[in-house]
Design a protein around this motif. Structure first.
Motif, short mmCIF file in Angstrom:
data_model
loop_
_atom_site.label_atom_id
_atom_site.label_comp_id
_atom_site.label_asym_id
_atom_site.label_seq_id
_atom_site.Cartn_x
_atom_site.Cartn_y
_atom_site.Cartn_z
N UNK A 458 -2.72 5.43 16.05
CA UNK A 458 -3.36 4.11 16.16
C UNK A 458 -4.48 3.93 15.16
N UNK A 459 -4.52 4.77 14.13
CA UNK A 459 -5.62 4.75 13.17
C UNK A 459 -5.41 3.74 12.05
N UNK A 460 -6.53 3.36 11.45
CA UNK A 460 -6.51 2.47 10.29
C UNK A 460 -6.36 3.30 9.02
N UNK A 461 -5.38 2.97 8.17
CA UNK A 461 -5.25 3.68 6.90
C UNK A 461 -6.38 3.32 5.95
N UNK A 462 -6.70 4.22 5.03
CA UNK A 462 -7.76 3.98 4.05
C UNK A 462 -7.22 3.18 2.87
N UNK A 463 -8.13 2.49 2.19
CA UNK A 463 -7.76 1.73 0.99
C UNK A 463 -7.43 0.28 1.30
N UNK A 464 -7.17 -0.49 0.25
CA UNK A 464 -6.79 -1.88 0.42
C UNK A 464 -5.42 -1.95 1.06
N UNK A 465 -5.32 -2.71 2.13
CA UNK A 465 -4.07 -2.77 2.87
C UNK A 465 -2.94 -3.33 2.02
N UNK A 466 -3.28 -4.24 1.12
CA UNK A 466 -2.26 -4.86 0.27
C UNK A 466 -1.70 -3.88 -0.76
N UNK A 467 -2.42 -2.78 -0.99
CA UNK A 467 -2.01 -1.82 -2.02
C UNK A 467 -1.44 -0.53 -1.44
N UNK A 468 -1.24 -0.46 -0.12
CA UNK A 468 -0.68 0.75 0.49
C UNK A 468 0.74 0.98 -0.01
N UNK A 469 1.02 2.21 -0.40
CA UNK A 469 2.35 2.56 -0.91
C UNK A 469 3.13 3.27 0.20
N UNK A 470 3.93 2.50 0.92
CA UNK A 470 4.69 3.08 2.03
C UNK A 470 5.86 3.93 1.53
N UNK A 471 6.12 3.89 0.23
CA UNK A 471 7.16 4.74 -0.34
C UNK A 471 6.66 6.17 -0.51
N UNK A 472 5.33 6.35 -0.51
CA UNK A 472 4.74 7.69 -0.60
C UNK A 472 3.79 7.88 0.59
N UNK A 473 4.36 7.94 1.78
CA UNK A 473 3.51 7.96 3.00
C UNK A 473 2.61 9.19 3.10
N UNK A 474 3.04 10.33 2.54
CA UNK A 474 2.23 11.55 2.66
C UNK A 474 0.94 11.47 1.86
N UNK A 475 0.84 10.46 0.98
CA UNK A 475 -0.38 10.28 0.19
C UNK A 475 -1.39 9.37 0.89
#
Length: 594
Positions: A458-475
């Motif tokens: 349920x955590x918030x990912x770091x960084x700009x949400x519009x720039x999240x790369x879901x193709x490299x989730x481990x990063x």
């Protein structure tokens, strides 16, 4: 006057000499001096010595009474004769000259003594926990626990938090440990779950418009026991705050912990401003995300050394070429340690399932060289490079391990503690807190090879949400954090994801469909659609806090009625069989195959 006592057993002093008093308590121990019988009477508050002469008609009664018999004693307070005072007791300068005795409750032969602090098998201690809790050390641990909880409540209210209670019967969640399930009589075939934590409810409290919440919350997880974890249930200080960032949580928790530990312990803090260590740095330097910062030993990566031509340690060189890494622990000024010290560490590592730990000591006569089984494989220039990387000096020793990253982290984390203990490097009179931050959002499951949540889903990912790369989730890193003290994780926490669309995307990476989320987290995902504030929280474990303050290594020592390693309550004989009528009411049939 109370018919059982005029004073408690820790209350009397020389001020009461010649006064008639009434005491009640347990017969702690007695000492027969022939014409005199001395006995220690104990209650919750302390101890008072009482004495009776053999011409007193109650002498035979006390002479036959077994330890832990409950007595009511009336008598006169008298001053102890010179040389017989016990200054370790509050009542040590007086005693009670017994006039009359009443047995309130007799005791059978004890399965374990209350007097003395000798160790007894866990099975006996847990089966007769009510006796175990009468022992001074255990009794004081539970009193400490009560005082700690009261202090926490008071501090949280001062910090502007309000206490709310969340449900105990709730729905099962797919994440985390195994649930304890409770069958529903009114809804046949359906089950409640006992909450592993009030996670969803405390987020819903924030969505409901409350600003700061706390609760001394019971949590239930069907997990195996460990020294720092009870099977079945535990308590945590559950905290959630609205309109906050990570540092706002840190500020509140640090203030609470500093006040709490300074109030209940005379030990010093390594720092009252807790250092923040990124997860990746913690794994590289300490091999664990639960580092004991009292330990000065640091792990160093020296893989690059094994690409040199003047390093002839062929076993490690071959492993490095195939993708292994080499990391080292440096011990300062250990040149005079006997060979047995190093061999014992190597032998210990093999007992942990590793291939052992190579080692050498840096020496210098005409030139720098390595002394020890593998020292000869390194040239002077290679040793100088190792010294530069590791900040090592002549006289220091180096332990080496080679393997894949997880193997190395595991053995060197253990070795770091083992070596520090062997060298007496850990200051037992310190509390060393730290924050572990920047956890990865996801990890690769070794068995299934699938992407899973690494910590809190349920955590918030770091960084700009519009720039999240879901193709490299481990990063992707998350706003997740742990608070650690002396190598013990007290709590995990996070800034929460409060955006429904983002939640669907994040869970999709871990293989959950939109329907899965709507079914499993219906209350929370629905609430997110009606205006959810940014919020975050944490939940330090009460049991582990008290364990640290009491200086204990097992959580059982600070818990009233713990279960054993097999999640059994030996005193109450739980879990137990239930009758067929109960099962029928719950629409349950047993199908147990032996």
């Amino acid at each position: 006057m109370n018919k059982y006592r005029s004073h408690n057993c820790s209350e009397l002093s020389e001020k009461e000499i010649n006064k008639s008093v009434l005491l009640s308590g347990w017969l702690h121990r007695k000492r027969d001096h022939g014409n005199l019988l001395f006995l220690d009477l104990r209650d919750h508050f302390g101890m008072t010595q009482c004495v009776i002469e053999n011409n007193n008609k109650y002498f035979p009664v006390l002479e036959k009474s077994k330890p832990e018999t409950v007595l009511k004693i009336s008598g006169i307070v008298v001053k102890r004769t010179s040389g017989t005072e016990n200054l370790d007791l509050k009542t040590g300068k007086i005693e009670i000259s017994i006039k009359s005795v009443e047995i309130l409750s007799s005791a059978k032969e004890l399965p374990m003594p209350v007097f003395g602090e000798q160790e007894y098998p866990e099975e006996i201690r847990l089966k007769y926990r009510f006796l175990d809790l009468r022992r001074e050390e255990m009794h004081n641990n539970i009193i400490l626990r009560s005082k700690v909880i009261s202090f926490i409540r008071s501090e949280m209210l001062k910090l502007g938090f309000l206490e709310y209670q969340t449900p105990i019967l709730t729905s099962s969640s797919p994440e985390g440990a195994r649930d304890f399930l409770v069958p529903s009589r009114l809804n046949p075939g359906k089950f409640y779950a006992l909450p592993q934590a009030p996670q969803q409810f405390k987020q819903l409290i924030m969505i409901s418009g409350f600003d700061k919440y706390f609760q001394i919350a019971p949590c239930f997880r069907d997990e195996d026991a460990r020294a720092d974890r009870s099977p079945g249930e535990f308590y945590q200080l559950d905290i959630e705050m609205s309109f906050v960032e990570q540092n706002d949580i840190f500020e509140v928790v640090e203030k609470l912990m500093v006040n709490l530990f300074n109030t209940f312990s005379s030990k010093k803090m390594l720092s009252e401003k807790f250092p923040k260590i990124p997860y990746e740095d913690a794994m590289n330097k300490y091999g664990t995300d639960k580092p004991d910062l009292r330990n000065p030993l640091i792990i160093q990566d020296i893989t690059e050394i094994f690409n040199r031509d003047d390093v002839k340690f062929d076993i490690f060189k071959k492993l490095v070429k195939s993708g292994s890494i080499v990391r080292a622990i440096i011990t300062k000024n250990t040149k005079d340690k006997p060979r047995s010290f190093f061999d014992n560490i190597d032998k210990w590592a093999k007992e942990q399932g590793a291939s052992g730990l190579a080692y050498f000591t840096i020496e210098k006569d005409e030139e720098i060289k390595g002394k020890g089984p593998v020292g000869k494989f390194f040239s002077q220039e290679a040793l100088k490079q190792i010294m530069k990387i590791c900040n090592a000096e002549v006289g220091d020793s180096i332990f080496l391990a080679c393997g894949n990253k997880k193997e190395i982290e595991k053995i060197l984390s253990l070795a770091r503690n083992k070596i520090a203990q062997s060298l007496n490097l850990i200051d037992k009179n310190l509390f060393a807190f730290c924050w572990i931050t920047d956890y990865p959002m996801y990890e690769l499951d070794e068995n299934s090879k699938k992407i899973i949540f690494s910590h809190n889903p349920f955590s918030m990912p770091q960084g700009k949400l519009s720039e999240l790369n879901f193709q490299k989730p481990l990063a992707i890193k998350a706003y997740q954090y742990d608070i650690v003290c002396n190598g013990i994780e007290l709590s995990s926490g996070a800034i929460r994801n409060h955006l429904p669309d983002l939640m669907y995307k994040l869970f999709a990476v871990a293989g959950y469909t939109k329907k899965d989320i709507d079914d499993k987290f219906s209350g929370m995902i629905n609430a997110f659609n009606y205006g959810a504030p940014p919020h975050g929280g944490i939940a330090p474990g009460i049991d582990r806090i008290v364990m640290l303050l009491a200086g204990k290594e097992n959580i059982r020592e600070v818990t009233l009625f713990p279960m054993n390693q097999n999640a059994q309550d030996l005193m109450m004989q739980a879990p137990s069989e239930v009758n067929e009528k109960q099962l029928k009411e719950l629409s349950i049939k047993k199908d147990i195959k032996n």
